[in-house]
Design a protein around this motif. Structure first.
Motif, short mmCIF file in Angstrom:
data_model
loop_
_atom_site.label_atom_id
_atom_site.label_comp_id
_atom_site.label_asym_id
_atom_site.label_seq_id
_atom_site.Cartn_x
_atom_site.Cartn_y
_atom_site.Cartn_z
N VAL A 76 40.48 52.02 13.38
CA VAL A 76 40.82 53.32 14.00
C VAL A 76 39.70 54.32 13.69
CG1 VAL A 76 42.49 55.19 14.15
CG2 VAL A 76 43.27 52.84 13.68
N ASP A 225 41.84 61.06 16.43
CA ASP A 225 41.80 59.63 16.74
C ASP A 225 41.02 59.42 18.03
OD1 ASP A 225 42.31 56.99 17.52
OD2 ASP A 225 44.34 57.01 16.71
N SER A 228 42.42 56.69 20.57
CA SER A 228 43.67 57.10 21.21
C SER A 228 43.37 57.92 22.46
CB SER A 228 44.53 57.90 20.24
OG SER A 228 45.68 58.40 20.89
N LEU A 229 42.41 58.84 22.36
CA LEU A 229 42.01 59.61 23.54
C LEU A 229 41.39 58.70 24.59
CD1 LEU A 229 40.45 62.84 21.95
CD2 LEU A 229 42.72 62.56 22.94
N ALA A 231 41.97 55.55 25.18
CA ALA A 231 43.02 54.76 25.82
C ALA A 231 43.74 55.57 26.89
CB ALA A 231 44.01 54.25 24.78
N GLN A 232 44.00 56.84 26.60
CA GLN A 232 44.62 57.71 27.60
C GLN A 232 43.68 57.93 28.79
OE1 GLN A 232 46.70 61.30 25.90
NE2 GLN A 232 45.95 60.45 23.97
N THR A 247 38.79 61.94 29.65
CA THR A 247 38.86 61.91 28.19
C THR A 247 38.27 63.17 27.59
OG1 THR A 247 38.36 59.56 28.53
CG2 THR A 247 38.64 60.31 26.28
N ARG A 402 44.86 47.96 22.82
CA ARG A 402 45.07 49.40 23.01
C ARG A 402 44.45 49.93 24.30
NH1 ARG A 402 41.83 51.08 17.62
NH2 ARG A 402 40.08 49.65 17.82
#
Length: 474
Positions: A76, A225, A228-229, A231-232, A247, A402
């Motif tokens: 991560v 993270d 995480s951004l 992946a969105q 992003t 992810r």
């Protein structure tokens, strides 16, 4: 002698040249093509190495690869803050400039990279103008170092000195930290191979205004993270390499409360810059990827690529447990490209930048299938973008848990480029990238998808085979 009766219907499975399959279809008959190629292009040494690495040594390599894939998938990367390069990057001494790609001498640098180095030298106040900076570089007064060898990655033709602001990104599980420059934005800028006064002034703006503002904002938000951004962003049409606009917007949403509270004097200029720089997140996710592959690169005996970078002259890769040597080939042109008016292959420099690290962690080419922007560079059809992702799947050892692609029923992006599969199939990684002018310093002339040269993967394969042969299991 009786006459031979020909069949009324023909159904063909074609292995090899596509033209036979096409000829059958043109005559109205069904045909299925099998994409088979001679392993390793018929190179006997490479075929022998493949036989060992996919045979007696396979269990050993596969076990190492499983650990590498696990680290790439579960690490991560967290954005911790912004600092100056000289303060945080090991070996970043006075007089040092970090550049993209493998190590290269000044005399061998392409024109865009030389211009970026000159701009960085002037921005550091080591020279009053670019002509003086050029003389310093020619005389060997500037220490030129590959950014990758300092756990740092820089996009396109970027070069940075000790006072340049950098993102700091860490992976706690691996205890690794990596760095990347701040994105310079679009237009006449040094990372596009421009060394004008305006380009140098942009570097100073990053150092004196943007860097302090982002440092202050990240102090307020705490760690972010990065993946995480990302992946969105993929679900919103980004490949998180060529296109990172969604992003970037997600990141600015998180930073906005702190930015509006900033006491940095030039915060208005900073806001203007951020509102127009849709590539801001690129450098951050590159640092995240670099921190991740640094951890994965500690696993010996793996055939998964953990470094892939270009300097416009050469293209280099590295394997885990093997910081030296780089495996080097000539930097290729960008093959599938869209050019600005009056530009084309003859005005384009070779493939350049450290951003190919993204293709090693499931972003960029592996995520092309879900990005209409990438499809635009491949003829406009989403099927062509999907073909890039599927080709990456053929040379990768795993898939991401992810990074998901809605257009492919939420399949994970291909993860972990395996030199065995690259050499066996002659399919090389597809890297989404920009294109710079070859010589006149005018900056970006287009963008597209570049294919890595197979030669460096062949070298890495032979090296891995030799290492395992002299160090057998006990």
């Amino acid at each position: 002698m009786s006459a031979i009766e020909l069949p009324d219907r023909v159904e063909v499975v074609n292995i090899g040249l596509e033209r036979f399959e096409t000829a059958v279809r043109d005559q109205g008959a069904p045909a299925v093509g099998v994409d088979w190629r001679i392993p390793a292009g018929g190179d006997l040494d490479a075929v022998a190495a493949l036989a060992r690495l996919l045979g007696p040594a396979a269990d050993r390599v596969d076990a190492a690869n499983a650990e590498v894939i696990s680290r790439l998938d579960r690490g991560v990367p967290m954005l911790l803050g912004v600092d100056t390069a000289g303060s945080v990057i090991s070996g970043m001494d006075e007089g040092t400039i970090l550049h993209c790609g493998p190590r290269i001498a000044w005399a061998d640098m392409c024109d865009p990279l030389r211009r970026s180095v000159r701009a960085a030298v002037v921005a550091e106040d080591w020279a009053p103008h670019t002509e003086a900076a050029d003389r310093m570089a020619q005389a060997g007064e500037i220490r030129l170092e590959p950014a990758n060898e300092h756990c740092t990655v820089v996009p396109m033709a970027t070069a940075i000195g000790p006072t340049a602001p950098v993102y700091v990104v860490s992976v706690d599980a691996g205890g690794t930290t990596a760095y990347s420059s701040l994105n310079q934005g679009s237009g006449a800028v040094a990372w596009f191979g421009v060394d004008s006064d305006a380009a140098i002034e942009r570097l100073r703006f990053l150092r004196d205004a943007l860097g302090p503002a982002l440092a202050q904002a990240l102090d307020g938000t705490g760690p972010i993270d990065v993946f995480s951004l990302a992946a969105q962003g993929i679900t919103m049409g980004d490949d998180v390499h060529m296109r990172v606009q969604a992003t970037t917007n997600l990141l600015l949403r998180d930073l906005l409360p702190q930015l509006v509270r900033s006491n940095v004097a030039s915060i208005g200029e900073v806001a203007d810059f951020l509102s127009t720089n849709h590539l801001m997140f690129l450098n951050i996710v590159m640092a995240g990827a670099r921190a991740l592959v640094e951890w994965a690169g500690q696993v010996p005996d793996s055939s998964i690529v953990t470094t892939m970078a270009r300097n416009g002259t050469t293209y280099g890769i590295r394997l885990p447990g093997r910081p030296e040597p780089w495996f080097i080939a000539e930097a290729p042109p960008v093959q599938d490209a869209l050019y600005y008016p009056d530009q084309g292959p003859d005005t384009s420099a070779g493939d350049i930048g450290d951003s190919a690290v993204l293709e090693l962690v499931g972003l960029g080419g592996p995520a092309a299938a879900n990005s209409p922007a990438v499809a635009g560079f491949l003829g406009g059809r989403m099927a062509d973008a999907m073909a890039v992702t599927k080709a990456m799947g053929r040379i990768c050892a795993g898939t991401s848990s992810r990074f998901r692609l809605p257009v492919l029923d939420n399949a994970g992006t291909p993860l972990g480029v395996d030199v065995r599969r690259v050499v066996e199939t002659s399919i090389t990684p597809a890297v989404n990238t920009g294109i710079l002018h070859i010589s006149d310093g005018s900056g970006q002339v287009g963008a597209g998808v570049a294919r890595a040269p197979v030669e460096c993967f062949m070298q890495a394969l032979i090296d891995l085979d030799q290492r395992l042969s002299v160090r057998p299991n006990v």
